[in-house]
Design a protein around this motif. Structure first.
Motif, mmCIF file in Angstrom:
data_model
loop_
_atom_site.group_PDB
_atom_site.id
_atom_site.type_symbol
_atom_site.label_atom_id
_atom_site.label_comp_id
_atom_site.label_asym_id
_atom_site.label_seq_id
_atom_site.Cartn_x
_atom_site.Cartn_y
_atom_site.Cartn_z
ATOM 1 N N TYR A 1 0.840 -1.209 0.000
ATOM 2 C CA TYR A 1 0.000 0.000 0.000
ATOM 3 C C TYR A 1 0.873 1.255 0.000
ATOM 4 N N PHE A 2 1.858 1.310 0.890
ATOM 5 C CA PHE A 2 2.746 2.465 0.948
ATOM 6 C C PHE A 2 3.480 2.661 -0.384
ATOM 7 N N PHE A 3 3.921 1.547 -0.971
ATOM 8 C CA PHE A 3 4.656 1.610 -2.233
ATOM 9 C C PHE A 3 3.774 2.185 -3.349
ATOM 10 N N ILE A 4 2.545 1.677 -3.455
ATOM 11 C CA ILE A 4 1.618 2.151 -4.488
ATOM 12 C C ILE A 4 1.313 3.638 -4.299
ATOM 13 N N ALA A 5 1.053 4.043 -3.042
ATOM 14 C CA ALA A 5 0.755 5.456 -2.768
ATOM 15 C C ALA A 5 1.944 6.347 -3.086
ATOM 16 N N SER A 6 3.147 5.873 -2.778
ATOM 17 C CA SER A 6 4.356 6.649 -3.042
ATOM 18 C C SER A 6 4.588 6.822 -4.540
ATOM 19 N N VAL A 7 4.433 5.732 -5.306
ATOM 20 C CA VAL A 7 4.590 5.807 -6.764
ATOM 21 C C VAL A 7 3.515 6.700 -7.371
ATOM 22 N N ALA A 8 2.272 6.543 -6.897
ATOM 23 C CA ALA A 8 1.166 7.358 -7.409
ATOM 24 C C ALA A 8 1.430 8.839 -7.172
ATOM 25 N N ALA A 9 1.943 9.166 -5.975
ATOM 26 C CA ALA A 9 2.255 10.557 -5.654
ATOM 27 C C ALA A 9 3.351 11.106 -6.567
ATOM 28 N N LYS A 10 4.330 10.257 -6.869
ATOM 29 C CA LYS A 10 5.447 10.679 -7.727
ATOM 30 C C LYS A 10 4.965 10.988 -9.140
ATOM 31 N N LEU A 11 4.008 10.220 -9.619
ATOM 32 C CA LEU A 11 3.506 10.389 -10.987
ATOM 33 C C LEU A 11 2.389 11.421 -11.092
ATOM 34 N N ILE B 1 7.740 12.392 3.830
ATOM 35 C CA ILE B 1 7.251 11.055 3.476
ATOM 36 C C ILE B 1 5.742 10.988 3.705
ATOM 37 N N ASN B 2 5.293 11.525 4.829
ATOM 38 C CA ASN B 2 3.855 11.565 5.121
ATOM 39 C C ASN B 2 3.104 12.377 4.079
ATOM 40 N N ASN B 3 3.685 13.503 3.662
ATOM 41 C CA ASN B 3 3.042 14.327 2.636
ATOM 42 C C ASN B 3 2.872 13.543 1.339
ATOM 43 N N MET B 4 3.879 12.762 0.989
ATOM 44 C CA MET B 4 3.811 11.985 -0.255
ATOM 45 C C MET B 4 2.792 10.852 -0.155
ATOM 46 N N ILE B 5 2.827 10.107 0.927
ATOM 47 C CA ILE B 5 1.986 8.905 1.032
ATOM 48 C C ILE B 5 0.565 9.227 1.473
ATOM 49 N N PHE B 6 0.427 10.040 2.517
ATOM 50 C CA PHE B 6 -0.884 10.240 3.138
ATOM 51 C C PHE B 6 -1.617 11.497 2.687
#
Length: 401
Positions: free
Chosen positions: A23-33, A183-188
């Motif tokens: 879940y964290f990985f998907i959210a992090s990648v989604a935020a990057k894109l 990190i929180n800003n990117m994921i959450f």
């Protein structure tokens, strides 16, 4: 027999970690894109009340109030309101001398952020404002922040979280705290919006419809809740309001500089997470709509703190070493699966951490992570989820750029 039990326990732990890590990985990648909405100044202006509760923060509140009052938003459409809880008379006089700042002196048997905000919201005429933005006593809004908040509300959003960034990186602990915030800003926040969910709030730099936030802070029970920020997030979710995250509306926030304060702050956060989790199962507040945001926020709150995750991966590595030297099998599935999961966990944060953190200074700060893990573990044993008072985090850093 013992070996089989250990295999079952570690397999269950692996599944739990794998689901959260993915879940964290998907959210992090989604935020990057993700390409967030661009909010340009809108000719129509919402009337905004800037609310700042302050508890014994004489050394920083005057600077904060002055910076807020000087913010680049039409003076006719915003004003700064400060709840002065146990501030010195000289400080209150200085605050009242600042144009565009109003001060409400408050005094409570048990002081809290919720009580201060409740007093402010009921003191300010509701008809005078459309939006209320909540700042901590150390927060500084960067140029254009209120313009972007206004633009989001003009587009129909009813709640907004700005992008809180570090005011200071003056110690290794402050660097790690600042990195954790990003990190929180990117994921959450950014990641949640990228995936179609409502952003999580932080506790400051967040804006709401004035009447709605006033209604929430007049709810029975919230005044005695030291995790009032989490309850606000929950009530906004219950109301079906989507929280927008504005990636380039910056609010400076002081990061903790010492391990002692870090431990105190994380203890409060751990308590807040459990208090927040209870709300999802509390039927006293009436029916809770089971929306996608309900399930998403419930899932996020079931995840342990990242440092606990990291400590668990260190433990798994230690068990692998033990297996290697003793020949006694403990882990299930095999170490290759665990190492793959650990690599995904590390990659998640490589993606989420902004490029300006990749420096020798950060590398030196990372050496302090084991000590911070111990702080979080100690915090677990210090938790008191029935606490009524707000655990105040001392602030001292006044530089704002």
């Amino acid at each position: 027999m013992i070996q089989n039990i250990l295999h079952i326990l570690f397999f269950i732990l692996f599944i739990y970690f794998a689901i959260n890590t993915l879940y964290f990985f998907i959210a992090s990648v989604a935020a990057k894109l993700y390409r967030p909405k661009a909010y340009q100044p809108n000719p129509s202006k919402k009337r905004i009340a800037v609310l700042i509760p302050s508890y014994k923060e004489d050394h920083i509140i005057v600077n904060t109030a002055r910076k807020a009052a000087e913010h680049d938003y039409p003076a006719s459409h915003f004003k700064v309101y400060i709840a002065a809880d146990q501030l010195q008379p000289a400080t209150i006089a200085q605050l009242r001398a600042i144009p565009h700042v109003e001060v409400l002196e408050v005094q409570f048997e048990i002081g809290s952020k919720a009580r201060s905000l409740n007093k402010l919201l009921n003191w300010i005429p509701e008809s005078a404002y459309d939006v209320a933005i909540i700042l901590d006593a150390d927060n500084i809004m960067k140029a254009g922040c209120l313009e972007k908040v206004n633009a989001a509300f003009q587009r129909g959003f009813r709640a907004v979280q700005s992008h809180r960034i570090a005011k200071n990186r003056n110690t290794p602990v402050a660097i790690l705290d600042a990195m954790s915030e990003e990190i929180n800003n990117m994921i959450f926040r950014k990641g949640q919006r990228a995936l179609g969910f409502s952003s999580n709030t932080i506790g400051s730099g967040m804006a709401f419809e004035f009447h709605k936030i006033k209604e929430i802070y007049n709810k029975p029970g919230i005044l005695g809740n030291p995790a009032c920020d989490r309850e606000v997030d929950f009530e906004i979710m219950k109301a079906g309001i989507c929280i927008e995250f504005i990636d380039d509306a910056y609010v400076l926030d002081e990061k903790v500089s010492s391990k002692e304060v870090f431990e105190k702050q994380r203890t409060r956060w751990l308590e807040s997470q459990i208090i927040h989790l209870r709300l999802f199962f509390d039927k006293k507040g009436g029916p809770i709509p089971k929306t996608k945001d309900y399930w998403n926020k419930l899932f996020c709150n079931l995840a342990p703190p990242r440092l606990i995750f990291l400590a668990s991966y260190f433990l798994v590595f230690a068990l692998f070493v033990l297996e290697y030297f003793t020949g006694f099998s403990i882990l299930s599935p095999s170490y290759a699966w665990w190492f793959g999961l650990t690599a995904m966990y590390g990659l998640t944060f490589v993606i989420a951490i902004p490029g300006n953190f990749y420096s020798l200074q950060t590398a030196k700060a990372i050496a302090h992570i084991p000590l911070l893990i111990l702080s979080v573990i100690r915090g677990i044993f210090k938790m008191n989820v029935d606490r009524k008072e707000f655990v105040h985090t001392p602030k001292a850093f006044t530089q704002d750029n």
